[in-house]
Design a protein around this motif. Sequence first.
Motif, short mmCIF file in Angstrom:
data_model
loop_
_atom_site.label_atom_id
_atom_site.label_comp_id
_atom_site.label_asym_id
_atom_site.label_seq_id
_atom_site.Cartn_x
_atom_site.Cartn_y
_atom_site.Cartn_z
N SER A 190 31.17 49.24 49.93
CA SER A 190 32.08 49.99 48.99
C SER A 190 31.90 51.44 49.57
O SER A 190 31.02 51.61 50.43
CB SER A 190 31.85 50.63 47.32
OG SER A 190 30.00 50.49 46.96
N ILE B 7 25.67 49.23 45.99
CA ILE B 7 27.39 48.96 45.83
C ILE B 7 27.88 50.03 43.96
O ILE B 7 27.62 50.25 43.60
CB ILE B 7 28.13 47.63 45.69
CG1 ILE B 7 27.04 46.76 46.69
CG2 ILE B 7 29.26 47.51 45.23
CD1 ILE B 7 27.58 46.96 47.91
N THR B 8 28.90 50.71 44.93
CA THR B 8 29.12 51.77 43.85
C THR B 8 30.43 51.34 43.89
O THR B 8 31.69 52.14 44.72
CB THR B 8 29.00 53.54 44.25
OG1 THR B 8 27.93 53.36 44.38
CG2 THR B 8 29.20 54.15 42.92
N CYS B 9 31.34 50.88 42.29
CA CYS B 9 33.11 50.99 42.13
C CYS B 9 32.80 51.85 40.78
O CYS B 9 32.35 51.37 40.23
CB CYS B 9 32.89 49.77 42.29
SG CYS B 9 33.41 49.55 44.11
N THR C 141 34.85 47.45 38.82
CA THR C 141 34.10 46.59 39.53
C THR C 141 34.60 45.18 39.15
O THR C 141 34.53 44.51 39.66
CB THR C 141 32.73 46.75 38.06
OG1 THR C 141 33.19 46.33 36.93
CG2 THR C 141 31.82 48.19 38.61
N VAL D 284 31.68 41.93 44.55
CA VAL D 284 31.53 42.74 45.80
C VAL D 284 30.16 43.37 46.64
O VAL D 284 29.01 43.52 45.75
CB VAL D 284 32.51 44.65 44.97
CG1 VAL D 284 32.26 45.54 46.45
CG2 VAL D 284 33.36 43.96 44.11
N THR E 168 39.19 44.40 44.33
CA THR E 168 38.69 44.43 45.99
C THR E 168 39.43 44.69 46.71
O THR E 168 41.22 43.91 46.61
CB THR E 168 38.33 43.28 45.73
OG1 THR E 168 39.35 41.71 45.95
CG2 THR E 168 36.74 42.22 45.66
N HIS F 137 29.79 53.24 54.79
CA HIS F 137 29.32 52.93 53.50
C HIS F 137 28.10 53.25 53.03
O HIS F 137 27.24 53.40 53.07
CB HIS F 137 30.10 50.69 53.37
CG HIS F 137 28.60 50.24 54.61
ND1 HIS F 137 28.10 50.32 53.94
CD2 HIS F 137 29.35 50.07 55.43
CE1 HIS F 137 27.46 49.04 54.65
NE2 HIS F 137 27.95 49.10 56.30
N HIS F 138 28.47 52.65 51.43
CA HIS F 138 27.38 52.69 50.25
C HIS F 138 25.64 52.25 51.01
O HIS F 138 24.37 51.98 50.38
CB HIS F 138 27.37 53.08 48.45
CG HIS F 138 28.54 53.72 48.35
ND1 HIS F 138 29.57 53.45 47.51
CD2 HIS F 138 28.90 54.82 48.49
CE1 HIS F 138 30.12 54.74 47.17
NE2 HIS F 138 30.02 55.56 48.30
#
Length: 552
Positions: free
Chosen positions: A287, A308-310, A313, A284, A318, A303-304
Motif C-alpha cells: 500500500s 499495510i494501510t488501506c 481493505t 493485500v 486492489t 511504499h508502506h
Amino acid sequence: MRPVSVWQWSPWGLLLCLLCSSCLGSPSPSTGPEKKAGSQGLRFRLAGFPRKPYEGRVEIQRAGEWGTICDDDFTLQAAHILCRELGFTEATGWTHSAKYGPGTGRIWLDNLSCSGTEQSVTECASRGWGNSDCTHDEDAGVICKDQRLPGFSDSNVIEARVRLKGGAHPGEGRVEVLKASTWGTVCDRKWDLHAASVVCRELGFGSAREALSGARMGQGMGAIHLSEVRCSGQELSLWKCPHKNITAEDCSHSQDAGVRCNLPYTGAETRETWYWDSGNITEVVMSGVRCTGTELSLDQCAHHGTHITCKRTGTRFTAGVICSETASDLLLHSALVQETAYIEDRPLHMLYCAAEENCLASSARSANWPYGHRRLLRFSSQIHNLGRADFRPKAGRHSWVWHECHGHYHSMDIFTHYDILTPNGTKVAEGHKASFCLEDTECQEDVSKRYECANFGEQGITVGCWDLYRHDIDCQWIDITDVKPGNYILQVVINPNFEVAESDFTNNAMKCNCKYDGHRIWVHNCHIGDAFSEEANRRFERYPGQTSNQII
C-alpha cells in the motif's frame, strides 16, 4: 559545459507499464578553471539504466576506448573523485555488482583506492590501466549530489547524445539530437541500420534492431537538425557521421527517424495480470505506492513496507493496470502563448461564471461584487497531439459534468494548470482550465478531424490535430490581481494530474520568462520544458540579482 549522461529513464504515461529512455545533452562551452594535467586525455560519462542524470555506471574513455571500473575495493572516497571529474560537487553514494547494467569493452581500473583528496582519478592507487581480473557484472556506479561545480571546464566531457522520445518500450523511440542547446529531430532520408546502431550504442544499448522511418514513433515539433546521415556503424556519436544540415524545404516531421535497439537482459518482463477478477486474492501485500516512473519493479517504489494501510481493505479494491503499445503525447505551442499574452482589467460583474468554476484568485471571494475588477493575464493555448494514439478524456460522456452557468459539459475537471512563479519556485498566482470542449480545431493536411463538441459530440484530440483555446474565452487566464511587480516565470502544465495516459509527460510543461511592472507585462523565451539542454534551462531560470533558481 556540463558532463552529460549517456541516457536516462523518463516517467512515461502508460500507467505503470511503459518506460522510455531519454538523455540530457550539453550546452555551449563556458569558461572555467583549467582541469589538472592528470585528467587530461580522459573523458568521463554516466551510463546504464534505470537512473537519474546524476547517477549511473561510471565509464572512462582512454586512448579513444570507453571502459568501466571494477567494484573491488571501491569506496565512497573514490566516488567523490569520480563525481568531481564528472562536474558534480561530491558523491552521496556508490553502487556495486553492475546495478545500472553491465558495460562493454575494457575494464580500465580495478582495486581503485582513493583518499578523497586527489585532484584526479589518475592520482588514486589501482592495479594499473587495463589490468583487471573482473567481469562486467562487477561494474561500479556512483550517485552524485545534484549540484554542479561552478565554472566546470568542458575539457573532459563527452559531446552532445542523443535521446529517444515517443517509444512504448526501453530502447525505442523517435531520435532527437541536441544542437546549440536545443533538441531537434533527424530526417529519415538515407536512414539505415548503421546510423541507427550508432544511436543505440551512444545510448548505452547494443546494436539497432530496426531503423524506423516515416515518423513511426510519432512526429516531433520544432527544429529538424540533421538529414541524409551516413554512418559506417563504428562512430562514437551520430554527429561524427557525415550528414547534411537541414533546411526548411528539405524535410518535414512526417519523415522523423526512429530506432529500435537490441537490449541487454534485465529480468523485468511484463507478466499478464487479470486484475478484474479478484476472487482468488487472499491478501493485500502493498500500500501507499509512490513511483517516479523510472523504476523497473514496484518493489523499487516508495511504499508502506510491511505495515499495510488501506482505507478500503476488501480485495475488490486492489489496484490494476491496462497496458498499451501506443499512447497520446500532448504538446503546447509555446510560441503562440508568447504572441498572444496580454493584460485585461475585467469588471467583476462579468466574472460570475468564472468565479463559480474557481477561475479567480481566492482574494476575489472578499471583493466588493459586482463593483471593481480583476486583473487577468490572458493568452491562447494551442495543444497538439504528437503521439501514436488519440487523446481521449478518462471519463465517458455519461459521467461528464454539466455547468449551467457557462452552458457546457466538462469532460475533465482539470485539463491544464497555469502558474506564475518567482525565480525560486514560489507560486504567487495560479489558474486552471477544465476541458469543456476537447476537439480537433485544425489538423495536418493528411489528417481528418474526428472529434467535435457540437451536439454533445465525442471529445478528444486526434493524432496530428490540435485543440485551440483562444485567449478571449472564460478561464483562459491567470488572475494576477495580487501579484506585485517583478520578474517571474509563467508555467503551463497540460494533463497535470496524469488522468490520461501519454507516452511522454516530460514535454507537458511550458515555461516563459515574464516581467511585470504593475501596468504591463512582457512574456518572452517561451519553450517546452524538455526543448533545451539542462544547462540552458538553468540559465533560463536565473534572473539577474536572484540567488536561487530552482523550480519545483
